[in-house]
Design an enzyme around this catalytic site. Structure first.
Site, mmCIF file in Angstrom:
data_model
loop_
_atom_site.group_PDB
_atom_site.id
_atom_site.type_symbol
_atom_site.label_atom_id
_atom_site.label_comp_id
_atom_site.label_asym_id
_atom_site.label_seq_id
_atom_site.Cartn_x
_atom_site.Cartn_y
_atom_site.Cartn_z
ATOM 1 N N HIS A 162 68.241 115.625 139.578
ATOM 2 C CA HIS A 162 66.970 116.349 139.529
ATOM 3 C C HIS A 162 66.793 117.093 138.205
ATOM 4 O O HIS A 162 67.752 117.315 137.461
ATOM 5 C CB HIS A 162 66.881 117.358 140.685
ATOM 6 C CG HIS A 162 67.911 118.455 140.595
ATOM 7 N ND1 HIS A 162 67.748 119.571 139.810
ATOM 8 C CD2 HIS A 162 69.117 118.603 141.194
ATOM 9 C CE1 HIS A 162 68.802 120.363 139.926
ATOM 10 N NE2 HIS A 162 69.656 119.782 140.750
ATOM 11 N N GLY A 163 65.572 117.513 137.908
ATOM 12 C CA GLY A 163 65.289 118.270 136.704
ATOM 13 C C GLY A 163 65.823 119.693 136.781
ATOM 14 O O GLY A 163 66.226 120.176 137.840
ATOM 15 N N GLU A 164 65.796 120.370 135.648
ATOM 16 C CA GLU A 164 66.331 121.731 135.551
ATOM 17 C C GLU A 164 65.581 122.718 136.448
ATOM 18 O O GLU A 164 64.365 122.656 136.596
ATOM 19 C CB GLU A 164 66.226 122.214 134.107
ATOM 20 C CG GLU A 164 66.721 123.644 133.894
ATOM 21 C CD GLU A 164 66.097 124.285 132.659
ATOM 22 O OE1 GLU A 164 66.712 124.179 131.590
ATOM 23 O OE2 GLU A 164 64.994 124.853 132.770
ATOM 24 N N THR A 165 66.337 123.645 137.035
ATOM 25 C CA THR A 165 65.764 124.803 137.720
ATOM 26 C C THR A 165 66.167 126.055 136.939
ATOM 27 O O THR A 165 67.038 126.011 136.070
ATOM 28 C CB THR A 165 66.279 124.932 139.169
ATOM 29 O OG1 THR A 165 67.671 125.297 139.137
ATOM 30 C CG2 THR A 165 66.121 123.631 139.942
ATOM 31 N N ARG A 166 65.544 127.167 137.285
ATOM 32 C CA ARG A 166 65.896 128.430 136.615
ATOM 33 C C ARG A 166 67.370 128.735 136.806
ATOM 34 O O ARG A 166 68.053 129.213 135.890
ATOM 35 C CB ARG A 166 65.032 129.569 137.185
ATOM 36 C CG ARG A 166 65.413 130.962 136.647
ATOM 37 C CD ARG A 166 64.558 132.030 137.298
ATOM 38 N NE ARG A 166 64.754 132.076 138.734
ATOM 39 C CZ ARG A 166 65.731 132.764 139.340
ATOM 40 N NH1 ARG A 166 66.618 133.441 138.620
ATOM 41 N NH2 ARG A 166 65.835 132.768 140.665
ATOM 42 N N GLU A 220 72.937 118.339 147.696
ATOM 43 C CA GLU A 220 74.007 118.882 146.865
ATOM 44 C C GLU A 220 75.167 119.364 147.737
ATOM 45 O O GLU A 220 74.999 119.599 148.947
ATOM 46 C CB GLU A 220 73.449 120.047 146.021
ATOM 47 C CG GLU A 220 74.460 120.714 145.086
ATOM 48 C CD GLU A 220 75.078 119.753 144.069
ATOM 49 O OE1 GLU A 220 75.861 118.879 144.510
ATOM 50 O OE2 GLU A 220 74.793 119.887 142.862
#
Length: 284
Positions: free
Chosen positions: A11-15, A95
């Site tokens: 998945h793309g980056e999260t904070r 995850e």
């Protein structure tokens, strides 16, 4: 022989990725601005690939929540062929759970620990961080078993569909599946064994996209390496095989079932490919 391709994308980056905070399953942040850009870049990179099946973890950062496009939909909206494809969400692709719900209630702590704190706990226990399991957490073997369970389900699904249409592997679409992958992935010379239209192997019966998570993908790689004896590009080092994928990093495999064989042979095309992120801020 029955062959299909498997493309696995993180998945793309999260904070919290950027701040190096553990997320697991208990905390599920949406993508950051950079994460959306990464998902879009992944979609542009894959826009010419003809996928026949799409699976995703059912956590927010991989799937669609309300009208907010997350990683898998960020990829598909750029596709020339798969824009309207139905995504199948599967909890087996989640995850690694670093703490169970019971642990959260009992100890009053959350999957919001800095990674540095987990490393300190592992060191105090005399273990390396990736192997260390915090109280109530999911072990690496448990994550690996989830990966094995999903992979076996996927193989059974593809073989069943291929059996229902025995002529599919000899028709033009299978050649298209392979050629669309070959346009962007290093098929052939970078593989441990030759993989292209000149090898004499039958065409692909399916091309599967899976969107998941960093620790999960590392456990799946371990399953392919240790249990399935997957052949990897000779240029890859052991550290590259055990490292966590960057956000929207891609790994591609070719799965081969010989007639009468129960266990497949697997060939890795690439691991944690990230060339599509050039010009986009990357975090690990």
């Amino acid at each position: 022989m029955t062959r299909f391709a498997l493309t696995v994308v993180r998945h793309g980056e999260t904070r919290l990725n950027k701040e190096k905070i553990l997320q697991g399953q208990g905390i599920d942040e949406p993508l950051s601005e950079t994460g959306f850009k990464q998902a879009a870049a992944a979609g542009i990179f894959l826009n010419n690939v003809k996928f026949t099946h799409v699976f995703s973890s059912d956590l927010v950062r991989t799937k669609q929540l309300s009208f907010d496009l997350q990683t898998v939909h960020g990829i598909l909206e750029k596709s020339k062929f798969c824009k309207d494809m139905t995504v199948k969400y599967d909890s087996r692709l989640r995850e690694r759970a670093f703490l169970s719900v019971g642990s959260l209630q009992k100890y009053g702590v959350a999957e919001g620990w800095p990674l540095s704190e987990l490393r300190a706990m592992a060191k105090a226990a005399g273990q390396e961080c990736p192997v260390f399991t915090p109280p109530g957490g999911e072990t690496l073997d448990q994550v690996k078993m989830r990966g094995k369970d999903f992979f076996e389900f996927l193989c059974q699904l593809i073989l069943k569909e291929a059996g229902q249409n025995e002529q599919f592997s000899q028709e033009a679409p299978s050649d298209c599946l392979e050629s669309s992958l070959a346009e962007i992935f290093p098929l052939g010379k970078n593989c441990a064994s030759k993989f292209n239209s000149d090898s004499g192997a039958p065409g692909l019966v399916a091309s599967v996209l899976v969107v998941s998570h960093g620790a999960y993908m590392r456990s799946l790689l371990d399953y392919f390496l240790t249990d399935l004896k997957c052949s990897f590009p000779v240029t890859l080092s052991r550290s590259e095989l055990t490292s966590v994928s960057p956000n929207t990093g891609m790994s591609v495999f070719i799965i081969n079932f010989e007639k009468g064989e129960v266990k497949p042979t697997t060939q890795c095309v690439c691991v944690n490919l990230q060339g599509h992120l050039t010009g986009v801020t990357k975090t690990h």
